[in-house]
Design an enzyme around this catalytic site. Structure first.
Site, PDB file in Angstrom:
ATOM      1  N   ALA A 118       0.830  -1.208   0.000  1.00  0.00           N
ATOM      2  CA  ALA A 118       0.000   0.000   0.000  1.00  0.00           C
ATOM      3  C   ALA A 118       0.869   1.264   0.000  1.00  0.00           C
ATOM      4  O   ALA A 118       1.951   1.255   0.587  1.00  0.00           O
ATOM      5  CB  ALA A 118      -0.913  -0.008   1.227  1.00  0.00           C
ATOM      6  N   CYS A 170      12.971   4.017   1.132  1.00  0.00           N
ATOM      7  CA  CYS A 170      13.033   5.455   0.852  1.00  0.00           C
ATOM      8  C   CYS A 170      13.851   6.130   1.949  1.00  0.00           C
ATOM      9  O   CYS A 170      13.401   7.071   2.609  1.00  0.00           O
ATOM     10  CB  CYS A 170      11.639   6.057   0.745  1.00  0.00           C
ATOM     11  SG  CYS A 170      10.569   5.768   2.174  1.00  0.00           S
ATOM     12  N   LYS A 205       3.574   0.765  -6.786  1.00  0.00           N
ATOM     13  CA  LYS A 205       4.418  -0.283  -7.356  1.00  0.00           C
ATOM     14  C   LYS A 205       3.574  -1.470  -7.827  1.00  0.00           C
ATOM     15  O   LYS A 205       3.893  -2.112  -8.828  1.00  0.00           O
ATOM     16  CB  LYS A 205       5.474  -0.714  -6.343  1.00  0.00           C
ATOM     17  CG  LYS A 205       6.436   0.412  -5.959  1.00  0.00           C
ATOM     18  CD  LYS A 205       7.443  -0.039  -4.918  1.00  0.00           C
ATOM     19  CE  LYS A 205       8.355   1.106  -4.508  1.00  0.00           C
ATOM     20  NZ  LYS A 205       7.608   2.197  -3.814  1.00  0.00           N
TER      21      LYS A 205
END
Length: 433
Positions: free
Chosen positions: A249, A363, A253
């Site tokens: 979620a 990230c 992607k």
């Protein structure tokens, strides 16, 4: 009978902005104010501008507060600190908004808070002092923008020029990047966008919410930073193969994997976030099997040809949109994430068929969550080999590929030669023997 006077113009937006900033200072993630919270679009834009300036300039405001508050920040003072930070941000860094409103509305907002009203005199005195010294404070070094918690590590990892670019990117914020379902020059033009790399386009300026942009309702694109779009492109599993998207979620992607024809299973532990993923896929007219489960112990009935693990991380690479993250995180937080990532990597490996491909990404700008995890995985997971990424696989961003074949992006990079930067991302690709 006396009637209540109407609120001064601008007070409501100041009060709403202060409450949002207060929650972020207490540890919440920043999200822009919506029409539900402030109906007037101009008020909402101004309130969001004040909040984001206070967050992006947090390091410099910390310095100013230390200089102006002899006894430090008063304890148990309600919204005092949030109102003060918003007003200092306006006085010092947003001079186009004028000084009078910053002073007057700050005092009025303080008086409206029962826990802070006794500090209205202090608010006025501090802000007048700041106004008198605004030129000096406005010249503070950008070195203050990055906390020491990460500054030294980033300096070692990326170099001084990159750190300077990080500060610039922090102040500039992030443009809006979209991933397109298909090539459509007319759509790109109607969006006012420019191509960045592969199927990513960028909107530098917009005057309406995302949902009102051309092509949203028709499901012609989805929001996804240029860096976030890289991992799925590199999966390289067999055509039409079964692919598992772990921690999937909100689904960007997953949509990429569905777009290229994989049979996708999207897994996330959060049922609410999974509902959002389903809504996004429905808008895009993509299909995927969805599973609400723990990525650390999920046991599929059959192994997958590919696994994409976008692991929970410190998220320091997202500071252009979430400037608060670099002040909320500690070295202890990073260490905890490293342990979790290793558990998830271990289970991702278990879910992978022989000859299958595993892409690990975060990230994060922290080497411990990126390069360090590659070394750990190759040592701890027998049968897992590194499948190096080549510069040719990332045209327009070849510099992000390391000599070892890993991918490391950061906010100072220019994808496709365009300005605006990109999130800090780390990507590694493996094969199972």
């Amino acid at each position: 009978m006396a009637q209540n006077k109407p609120d001064p113009a601008g007070l409501k937006l100041r009060l709403v902005a202060a409450q949002r900033l207060k929650s972020v200072l207490a540890g919440d993630n920043f999200s822009p104010l919506t029409a539900t919270e402030l109906a007037d679009g101009r008020d909402r834009a101004l309130a969001n501008r004040l909040i984001t300036t206070a967050l992006r300039r947090q390091g410099q405001l910390n310095f100013i507060l230390h200089a102006l508050l002899d006894k430090g920040m008063p304890g148990k003072s309600g919204s005092f600190e949030a109102v003060l930070r918003l007003s200092l941000a306006q006085l010092v860094f947003l001079p186009d908004l004028g000084a009078h409103s910053a002073l007057f509305l700050a005092v009025e907002a303080t008086k409206r808070d029962p826990k802070a009203r006794h500090l209205s005199g202090l608010m006025n005195a501090v802000l007048r002092n700041a106004q008198a010294n605004s030129a000096k404070f406005g010249m503070l070094s950008d070195d203050l923008l990055i906390p020491d918690t990460f500054g030294d590590t980033w300096l070692d990892a990326y170099g001084e020029a990159a750190i300077d670019a990080f500060s610039t990117a922090l102040l500039a914020g992030a443009p809006l990047d979209l991933t397109l379902k298909s090539d459509d020059a007319d759509l790109v033009a109607s969006l006012g966008a420019e191509p960045v790399m592969a199927d990513t386009v960028r909107i530098d300026q917009r005057d309406r919410p995302v949902e009102a942009l051309p092509g949203f309702a028709e499901g012609l694109w989805w929001v996804q930073d240029a860096a976030s779009a890289i991992p799925a492109r590199l999966l390289g599993a067999k055509a039409g193969g079964r692919v598992l998207d772990l921690c999937a979620a909100p689904g960007g992607k997953t949509a990429q994997l569905a777009k290229v024809g994989y049979a996708v299973t999207a897994l996330d532990s959060d049922a609410t976030r999974m509902e959002r993923l389903k809504e996004n896929l429905a808008r895009l007219d993509y299909t995927a099997e969805t599973v609400v489960a723990d990525a650390g112990n999920y046991a599929p009935s059959a192994p997958y040809d590919g696994v994409l693990l976008d692991a929970p991380c410190s998220a320091t690479g997202t500071f252009r949109r979430h400037p608060e993250v670099i002040w909320h995180r500690s070295t202890g937080d990073v260490a905890g994430r490293v342990r979790l990532q290793r558990a998830l990597l271990t289970n991702a490996f278990r879910c992978l068929d022989a000859g299958g491909v595993l892409v690990y990404c975060v990230c994060s700008l922290e080497p411990a969550e990126g390069e360090g995890q590659v070394d750990w995985a190759l040592d701890a997971l027998p049968g897992l080999d590194l499948w190096p990424v080549t510069p040719a696989e990332l045209p327009g961003l070849e510099s992000a590929v390391t000599p070892r074949g890993l991918v490391r992006t950061h906010p100072g990079m220019a994808p496709g030669g365009r300005g605006g930067g990109m999130d800090g991302f780390f990507v590694a690709r493996f094969r199972r023997r």
